[in-house]
Design an enzyme around this catalytic site. Structure first.
Site, short mmCIF file in Angstrom:
data_model
loop_
_atom_site.label_atom_id
_atom_site.label_comp_id
_atom_site.label_asym_id
_atom_site.label_seq_id
_atom_site.Cartn_x
_atom_site.Cartn_y
_atom_site.Cartn_z
N GLU A 185 19.82 23.30 -24.85
CA GLU A 185 21.12 23.15 -25.52
C GLU A 185 21.53 21.68 -25.44
OE1 GLU A 185 24.65 25.00 -23.70
OE2 GLU A 185 25.13 25.76 -25.69
N CYS A 197 28.97 26.16 -28.55
CA CYS A 197 27.88 27.04 -28.16
C CYS A 197 27.21 27.67 -29.37
CB CYS A 197 28.40 28.13 -27.24
SG CYS A 197 29.71 29.08 -27.99
N1 LIG Z 1 29.01 27.99 -24.03
C1 LIG Z 1 29.87 27.05 -24.10
O1 LIG Z 1 30.80 27.17 -24.82
C2 LIG Z 1 29.75 25.84 -23.27
C3 LIG Z 1 28.54 25.36 -22.88
N2 LIG Z 1 28.47 24.24 -22.14
C4 LIG Z 1 27.15 23.73 -21.79
O2 LIG Z 1 27.16 23.40 -20.43
C5 LIG Z 1 26.81 22.04 -20.26
C6 LIG Z 1 27.52 21.52 -19.05
O3 LIG Z 1 28.92 21.52 -19.27
P1 LIG Z 1 29.89 21.85 -18.08
O4 LIG Z 1 31.24 21.41 -18.41
O5 LIG Z 1 29.30 21.32 -16.82
O6 LIG Z 1 29.88 23.46 -18.10
P2 LIG Z 1 30.16 24.46 -16.94
O7 LIG Z 1 29.57 25.74 -17.27
O8 LIG Z 1 29.77 23.86 -15.64
O9 LIG Z 1 31.76 24.57 -16.96
C7 LIG Z 1 32.48 25.66 -17.46
C8 LIG Z 1 33.61 26.01 -16.50
O10 LIG Z 1 33.04 26.44 -15.25
C9 LIG Z 1 33.59 25.66 -14.18
N3 LIG Z 1 32.60 25.50 -13.13
C10 LIG Z 1 31.71 24.50 -12.98
N4 LIG Z 1 30.98 24.67 -11.86
C11 LIG Z 1 31.44 25.81 -11.28
C12 LIG Z 1 31.08 26.51 -10.09
N5 LIG Z 1 30.14 26.07 -9.25
N6 LIG Z 1 31.74 27.65 -9.80
C13 LIG Z 1 32.71 28.11 -10.61
N7 LIG Z 1 33.10 27.47 -11.73
C14 LIG Z 1 32.46 26.34 -12.08
C15 LIG Z 1 33.94 24.35 -14.85
O11 LIG Z 1 34.86 23.60 -14.06
P3 LIG Z 1 34.94 22.00 -14.14
O12 LIG Z 1 34.25 21.57 -15.39
O13 LIG Z 1 36.39 21.72 -14.14
O14 LIG Z 1 34.27 21.49 -12.90
C16 LIG Z 1 34.51 24.83 -16.16
O15 LIG Z 1 35.83 25.28 -16.00
C17 LIG Z 1 27.18 21.40 -21.58
O16 LIG Z 1 26.48 20.24 -21.79
C18 LIG Z 1 26.79 22.48 -22.53
O17 LIG Z 1 25.42 22.43 -22.77
C19 LIG Z 1 29.60 23.61 -21.74
C20 LIG Z 1 30.85 24.05 -22.10
C21 LIG Z 1 31.00 25.18 -22.94
C1 LIG Z 2 36.73 28.79 -35.63
C2 LIG Z 2 36.00 29.51 -34.57
C3 LIG Z 2 35.40 28.59 -33.57
C4 LIG Z 2 34.62 29.35 -32.61
C5 LIG Z 2 33.93 28.50 -31.64
C6 LIG Z 2 33.18 29.34 -30.74
C7 LIG Z 2 32.60 28.56 -29.67
C8 LIG Z 2 32.56 29.01 -28.48
C9 LIG Z 2 32.02 28.21 -27.41
O1 LIG Z 2 31.53 27.10 -27.63
O2 LIG Z 2 32.03 28.71 -26.31
#
Ligand SMILES: NC(=O)C1=CN([C@@H]2O[C@H](COP(=O)(O)OP(=O)(O)OC[C@H]3O[C@@H](n4cnc5c(N)ncnc54)[C@H](OP(=O)(O)O)[C@@H]3O)[C@@H](O)[C@H]2O)C=CC1
Ligand SMILES: CCCCCC/C=C/C(=O)O
Length: 505
Positions: A398, A303
């Site tokens: 993103e 992120c």
């Molecule tokens: N800020 C960050 O660190 C992150 C950002 N992303 C962004 O999000 C995009 C999509 O990734 P994605 O994995 O789908 O991210 P999500 O936000 O969907 O997933 C994050 C968590 O939320 C859960 N989740 C998904 N849908 C629901 C729902 N309807 N209600 C409650 N919980 C839910 C997921 O479960 P499960 O996946 O098991 O279904 C997972 O545990 C990525 O391409 C990226 O751009 C993704 C991951 C981290």
């Molecule tokens: C070594 C620190 C790594 C921090 C990564 C933070 C990312 C968070 C995220 O993707 O949600």
């Protein structure tokens, strides 16, 4: 201690690994009530790693009921801070002892390079747990200046049952960012790891039990977002949700809270983070190294990844040349080979999403300055796309992959406007030789973390989270994270003469 091993050593560890497959509720592994499972695969090879319990709302109910019972009877929250500290330090020690196994498991499950798992994810996870453990018996509560007729105490109390809903990009580290302060504060937790990356969370739960965290305090409910995440969000006995993931799913949690018990929600969501390079930047080699690291570490599945290079037109060509030179060190391939710094993307679906941005670059006839290749439908070479305008999807959305867009500016005001031209506001880095410009940019860019002449997410002592649609409700890390997991209570004790007289009468 956290130096990488050889590829042969990592492969030998991988061959011996036992994968946990069941949910962890009330101190024991158990299958889903429905008996259903989902398949966990190694994204780099497509190999099946495990069949894992596919839980649903009934399993969430069971876990929440045990977590609430544990919270209510005080088996964890009523232990002294010093005692909770000692148990968490023991957990940190057990993680240390199992560090190679955890690094390999994380890499197999997520496609992340084992080198990073071993040198960043695992040690930072351990450090985070230690840091919050060490904090908890050093935090003082307050009294308020109300005069001699009363004694008021302002005390923090653990908030209760906490749902930790986790992403797949830093499974261990995001677990630690949530459970570190939550468990230190005395809460009970229900962790929902992302389906793609469930294994290390289950292993940590097992080690937490071994360390002495009482049954019911640390639960893991495995399964999908709809089946497990939503029931956690809507549950009337969950007091708080700490979430890291996408902004659309973060929004859902605000709705779940509104539709249930107004539980507290803390969101750490996406980013579209700029690196702003002024023409007075002093060392373009350093800038190139930092920008490459910011954009490509963890395959850009981060992120806080540097996703937009916003560079003064006078220095762009020279900087892109030096970036190309640094990128040669970033080899793509087998995540278990520590020479590789770029592993597999987390899933085929995510690969297709990231690749769609490379397809857009072609459609928009943008110039690919470096990289651009994809392999086996799962690996994407680090890629730099030049000439990106704010109207492009590459500038606004993103990407969450190893793709850096490049946009030029000619004045400080234009640089600030470009940096802020996004709905996100998580991190930014600025590169300049002028203290004045550094301060101006740091203050004018609307982001939760701004780094100057370097890229980074800070350390355990600094809060992490975003402005605008990058975050909501609180910060991860640091002493401020601790407050997420606490309620603030005022206790007002009347000690006036009147109250004494009344008591006597
Ligand atoms: N800020 C960050 O660190 C992150 C950002 N992303 C962004 O999000 C995009 C999509 O990734 P994605 O994995 O789908 O991210 P999500 O936000 O969907 O997933 C994050 C968590 O939320 C859960 N989740 C998904 N849908 C629901 C729902 N309807 N209600 C409650 N919980 C839910 C997921 O479960 P499960 O996946 O098991 O279904 C997972 O545990 C990525 O391409 C990226 O751009 C993704 C991951 C981290
Ligand atoms: C070594 C620190 C790594 C921090 C990564 C933070 C990312 C968070 C995220 O993707 O949600």
């Amino acid at each position: 201690m956290h130096e990488p091993l050889t590829v042969a050593e990592y492969k030998a560890i991988a061959a011996e690994l036992q994968f946990p497959t069941n949910a962890f509720i009330d101190g024991a592994f158990r299958p889903a009530n429905s008996g259903k499972t989902f398949t966990s695969t190694n994204p780099a090879t497509g190999e099946v790693l495990a069949e894992i319990a596919a839980c649903d709302a009934t399993d969430v109910d069971a876990a929440v009921s045990k977590a609430k019972q544990a919270f209510d009877d005080g088996r964890w929250r009523l232990r002294s801070p010093n005692e909770r500290k000692e148990v968490l330090l023991k957990l940190a020690k057990l993680l240390e002892r199992n560090r190679h196994e955890l690094a390999v498991m994380e890499s197999l499950d997520s496609g992340k390079p084992v080198r990073e798992c071993q040198t960043v994810d695992v040690p930072d996870t351990i450090h985070t747990l230690r840091w919050h453990a060490e904090l908890i018996d050093k935090l003082y509560d307050n009294t308020a200046p109300v005069g001699a007729n009363a004694l008021t105490m302002i005390v923090r109390e653990p908030i209760g049952v906490v749902g930790c809903v986790l992403p797949w990009n830093f499974p261990l580290l995001m677990l630690a960012w949530k459970i570190g302060p939550a468990l230190a504060a005395g809460c009970s937790v229900i962790v929902k790891p992302a389906q793609e990356t469930t294994l290390t969370t289950l292993r940590v739960a097992e080690l937490a039990h071994e360390a002495g965290i009482p049954a019911g305090v640390f639960n893991v409910v495995t399964g999908g977002g709809k089946e497990v995440g939503e029931p956690i969000g809507l549950h009337m006995d969950v007091d708080m949700v700490a979430f890291t993931g996408s902004t659309p799913t973060g929004r859902r949690f605000l709705r779940y809270a509104a539709d249930s018990n107004l539980k507290k929600i803390v969101l750490e969501c996406g980013g579209k983070n700029p690196a702003v390079v002024l023409d007075d930047a002093e060392d373009l080699d350093l800038v190139a190294e930092q920008v490459v690291n910011g954009a490509f570490w963890n395959m850009g599945e981060n992120c806080s990844a540097t996703s937009r290079l916003i560079v003064h037109s006078k220095v762009k060509d020279e900087l892109l040349k030096r970036i190309g030179a640094y990128m040669r060190e970033w080899k793509t391939g087998d995540p278990l080979d520590p020479v590789n710094r770029i592993g597999a993307l987390v899933s085929k679906a995510h690969f297709e999403k990231v690749k769609s941005f490379l397809d857009d670059a072609k459609t928009e006839k943008l110039s690919v300055a470096h990289g651009g290749e994809t392999y086996n439908g799962i690996f994407i070479e680090p890629t730099v796309v030049d000439g990106v305008t704010p109207a492009s999807r590459l500038f606004q959305e993103e990407i969450f992959g190893p793709v850096l867009s490049v946009t030029t500016f000619n004045s400080l005001a234009e640089a600030i406007a470009l940096a802020n031209d996004t709905n996100y506001g998580l991190t930014a880095s600025v590169y300049t030789g002028s203290l004045r410009n550094a301060i101006k940019l740091s203050r004018e860019i609307r982001a939760g973390v701004v780094t100057v002449n370097c890229f980074g997410e800070g350390d355990a002592t600094t809060p992490f989270g975003g402005y605008k649609e990058s975050g909501f409700g609180g910060r991860d890390k640091s002493v401020f994270a601790h407050d997420n997991y606490c309620e603030l209570k005022t206790i007002w004790i009347d000690v006036s003469e009147r109250s004494v007289d009344e008591t006597i009468r």
